[in-house]
Write a protein that holds these residues in place. Sequence first.
Motif, short mmCIF file in Angstrom:
data_model
loop_
_atom_site.label_atom_id
_atom_site.label_comp_id
_atom_site.label_asym_id
_atom_site.label_seq_id
_atom_site.Cartn_x
_atom_site.Cartn_y
_atom_site.Cartn_z
N ILE A 59 -0.89 9.09 20.02
CA ILE A 59 -0.89 7.74 19.45
C ILE A 59 -0.45 6.75 20.52
N VAL A 60 -1.23 5.69 20.69
CA VAL A 60 -0.89 4.66 21.67
C VAL A 60 -0.55 3.33 20.99
N ASP A 61 -0.83 3.24 19.70
CA ASP A 61 -0.50 2.02 18.95
C ASP A 61 -0.24 2.44 17.51
N LEU A 62 0.90 1.99 16.97
CA LEU A 62 1.28 2.32 15.59
C LEU A 62 1.91 1.08 14.98
N GLN A 63 1.31 0.59 13.89
CA GLN A 63 1.77 -0.65 13.27
C GLN A 63 2.05 -0.44 11.79
N PHE A 64 3.07 -1.13 11.30
CA PHE A 64 3.42 -1.13 9.88
C PHE A 64 3.60 -2.57 9.43
N GLN A 65 3.17 -2.88 8.24
CA GLN A 65 3.45 -4.16 7.61
C GLN A 65 4.09 -3.84 6.27
N TYR A 66 5.37 -4.18 6.15
CA TYR A 66 6.13 -3.88 4.94
C TYR A 66 5.93 -5.01 3.94
N LYS A 67 5.43 -4.67 2.76
CA LYS A 67 5.19 -5.65 1.71
C LYS A 67 6.32 -5.62 0.67
N GLN A 68 6.68 -4.40 0.26
CA GLN A 68 7.75 -4.18 -0.71
C GLN A 68 8.43 -2.87 -0.34
N PRO A 69 9.71 -2.73 -0.66
CA PRO A 69 10.41 -1.51 -0.27
C PRO A 69 10.05 -0.31 -1.14
N LEU A 70 9.92 0.82 -0.48
CA LEU A 70 9.82 2.09 -1.19
C LEU A 70 11.24 2.58 -1.45
N ARG A 71 11.44 3.20 -2.62
CA ARG A 71 12.77 3.65 -3.00
C ARG A 71 12.75 5.11 -3.41
N TYR A 72 13.93 5.69 -3.40
CA TYR A 72 14.12 7.09 -3.76
C TYR A 72 13.49 7.39 -5.12
N ALA A 73 12.84 8.54 -5.19
CA ALA A 73 12.22 9.10 -6.40
C ALA A 73 10.88 8.45 -6.75
N MET A 74 10.45 7.44 -6.02
CA MET A 74 9.11 6.90 -6.25
C MET A 74 8.09 7.98 -5.87
N GLU A 75 6.91 7.88 -6.47
CA GLU A 75 5.82 8.79 -6.15
C GLU A 75 4.60 7.97 -5.74
N PRO A 76 4.65 7.41 -4.54
CA PRO A 76 3.52 6.59 -4.07
C PRO A 76 2.34 7.45 -3.60
N GLU A 77 1.30 6.75 -3.23
CA GLU A 77 0.14 7.41 -2.62
C GLU A 77 -0.23 6.64 -1.37
N ILE A 78 -0.74 7.38 -0.40
CA ILE A 78 -1.17 6.75 0.84
C ILE A 78 -2.67 6.99 1.01
N THR A 79 -3.39 5.92 1.24
CA THR A 79 -4.82 6.01 1.51
C THR A 79 -5.02 5.78 3.00
N ILE A 80 -5.73 6.71 3.61
CA ILE A 80 -6.05 6.62 5.03
C ILE A 80 -7.54 6.42 5.16
N THR A 81 -7.92 5.45 5.98
CA THR A 81 -9.32 5.12 6.17
C THR A 81 -9.64 5.14 7.66
#
Length: 139
Positions: A59-81
């Motif tokens: 990896i030569v470039d890695l970016q994140f844009q935080y919109k809202q915080p993730l918290r303990y016990a949440m069950e999110p999903e990540i979509t990769i395109t």
Amino acid sequence: MKTLSTTLKFKIRFSEIDAMRVVWHGAYAKYFEDAREYFGQQFDLGYLLIEQEGYFAPIVDLQFQYKQPLRYAMEPEITITYRPTEAAKIVFDYEIRDTATQAVMVTGRSVQVFMDKDYQLVWDTPAFYQAWKERWALI
């Protein structure tokens, strides 16, 4: 151009939160890595294949844009395109959503390049990667 995309559900573990009780920023790199591995399994572009073909894909470039915080016990999903490119690199976009509300929590992007086994940057698209893009009608 055609794109490839897949979604992975995951759980926020206690070890991933910080003193503010939200996911520590360093954990997002792991979530993105998990998504890349899952993508590789779904679309036959795993790290072992890349290595077997004689390359590394750092990896030569890695970016994140935080919109809202993730918290303990949440069950999110990540979509990769997969983002098609003519260059000798692999580009992915990411979106993490809260599965309970469908709110976008985090977006991001990664760029990987190819290096040969002597750790030299490869400027031309490796033959196996070109064939992979043709197989999935990405070019």
